[in-house]
Write a protein that holds these residues in place. Structure first.
Motif, PDB file in Angstrom:
ATOM      1  N   TYR A  15       0.829  -1.204   0.000  1.00  0.00           N
ATOM      2  CA  TYR A  15       0.000   0.000   0.000  1.00  0.00           C
ATOM      3  C   TYR A  15       0.867   1.259   0.000  1.00  0.00           C
ATOM      4  O   TYR A  15       0.701   2.144  -0.841  1.00  0.00           O
ATOM      5  N   ILE A  16       1.808   1.345   0.927  1.00  0.00           N
ATOM      6  CA  ILE A  16       2.642   2.543   1.065  1.00  0.00           C
ATOM      7  C   ILE A  16       3.535   2.744  -0.160  1.00  0.00           C
ATOM      8  O   ILE A  16       3.772   3.869  -0.597  1.00  0.00           O
ATOM      9  N   SER A  17       4.011   1.647  -0.736  1.00  0.00           N
ATOM     10  CA  SER A  17       4.957   1.727  -1.863  1.00  0.00           C
ATOM     11  C   SER A  17       4.360   2.328  -3.132  1.00  0.00           C
ATOM     12  O   SER A  17       5.098   2.722  -4.034  1.00  0.00           O
ATOM     13  N   GLN A  18       3.051   2.431  -3.210  1.00  0.00           N
ATOM     14  CA  GLN A  18       2.443   3.005  -4.408  1.00  0.00           C
ATOM     15  C   GLN A  18       2.475   4.538  -4.411  1.00  0.00           C
ATOM     16  O   GLN A  18       2.136   5.163  -5.405  1.00  0.00           O
ATOM     17  N   PHE A  19       2.947   5.126  -3.309  1.00  0.00           N
ATOM     18  CA  PHE A  19       2.981   6.579  -3.194  1.00  0.00           C
ATOM     19  C   PHE A  19       4.418   7.089  -3.177  1.00  0.00           C
ATOM     20  O   PHE A  19       5.290   6.495  -2.527  1.00  0.00           O
ATOM     21  N   LYS A  20       4.683   8.179  -3.871  1.00  0.00           N
ATOM     22  CA  LYS A  20       6.024   8.759  -3.933  1.00  0.00           C
ATOM     23  C   LYS A  20       6.561   9.108  -2.548  1.00  0.00           C
ATOM     24  O   LYS A  20       7.754   9.007  -2.301  1.00  0.00           O
ATOM     25  N   GLU A  21       5.674   9.541  -1.665  1.00  0.00           N
ATOM     26  CA  GLU A  21       6.113   9.981  -0.339  1.00  0.00           C
ATOM     27  C   GLU A  21       6.665   8.830   0.500  1.00  0.00           C
ATOM     28  O   GLU A  21       7.504   9.041   1.375  1.00  0.00           O
ATOM     29  N   GLY A  22       6.191   7.626   0.264  1.00  0.00           N
ATOM     30  CA  GLY A  22       6.658   6.469   1.038  1.00  0.00           C
ATOM     31  C   GLY A  22       6.314   6.585   2.509  1.00  0.00           C
ATOM     32  O   GLY A  22       5.345   7.248   2.884  1.00  0.00           O
ATOM     33  N   TYR A  23       7.119   5.954   3.321  1.00  0.00           N
ATOM     34  CA  TYR A  23       6.889   5.976   4.769  1.00  0.00           C
ATOM     35  C   TYR A  23       7.276   7.327   5.351  1.00  0.00           C
ATOM     36  O   TYR A  23       8.214   7.964   4.885  1.00  0.00           O
TER      37      TYR A  23
END
Length: 113
Positions: A15-23
């Motif tokens: 889920y998190i990896s699909q966003f540029k911002e990441g963790y």
């Protein structure tokens, strides 16, 4: 539905990896975790404590609040490349040793080895 810890960590990572911002950073994750634990505490206090909800407050299930805590805790572990199963095992080993004789055992219950 039941998940293993690795599956939970993998699902959160997908889920998190699909966003540029990441963790978020560890400091931000600590703040988020504190916020979610506070929401859990508020819900527990409404349900079991002396502080009733205001009529304008919506009912949130304890299960939902625990899930939010688990999600942020998993993000925290993932962001630091930590295995939650290993962390849990270390913690349980410490507790089982430290608190071995702290509590009164139920009749017929033997110490876990």
């Amino acid at each position: 539905m039941s998940f293993e810890t690795k599956e939970i960590q993998d699902r959160v990572d997908r889920y998190i990896s699909q966003f540029k911002e990441g963790y978020f950073s560890p400091l931000s994750l600590q703040a988020r975790l504190t916020e979610e634990v506070g929401e859990l505490a508020r819900e527990v206090n409404h349900r079991y404590g002396e502080k009733p909800k205001k009529s304008s407050e919506k009912d949130k299930a304890l299960e939902e609040e625990l899930g939010d805590v688990l999600f942020v805790l998993t993000c925290f572990a993932n962001s630091l490349n930590m295995d939650l199963s290993e962390a849990f095992e270390r913690s349980m080993s410490k507790i089982e040793t430290r608190d071995r004789d702290r509590w009164t055992r139920k009749e017929g219950e033997k110490e876990n080895e």
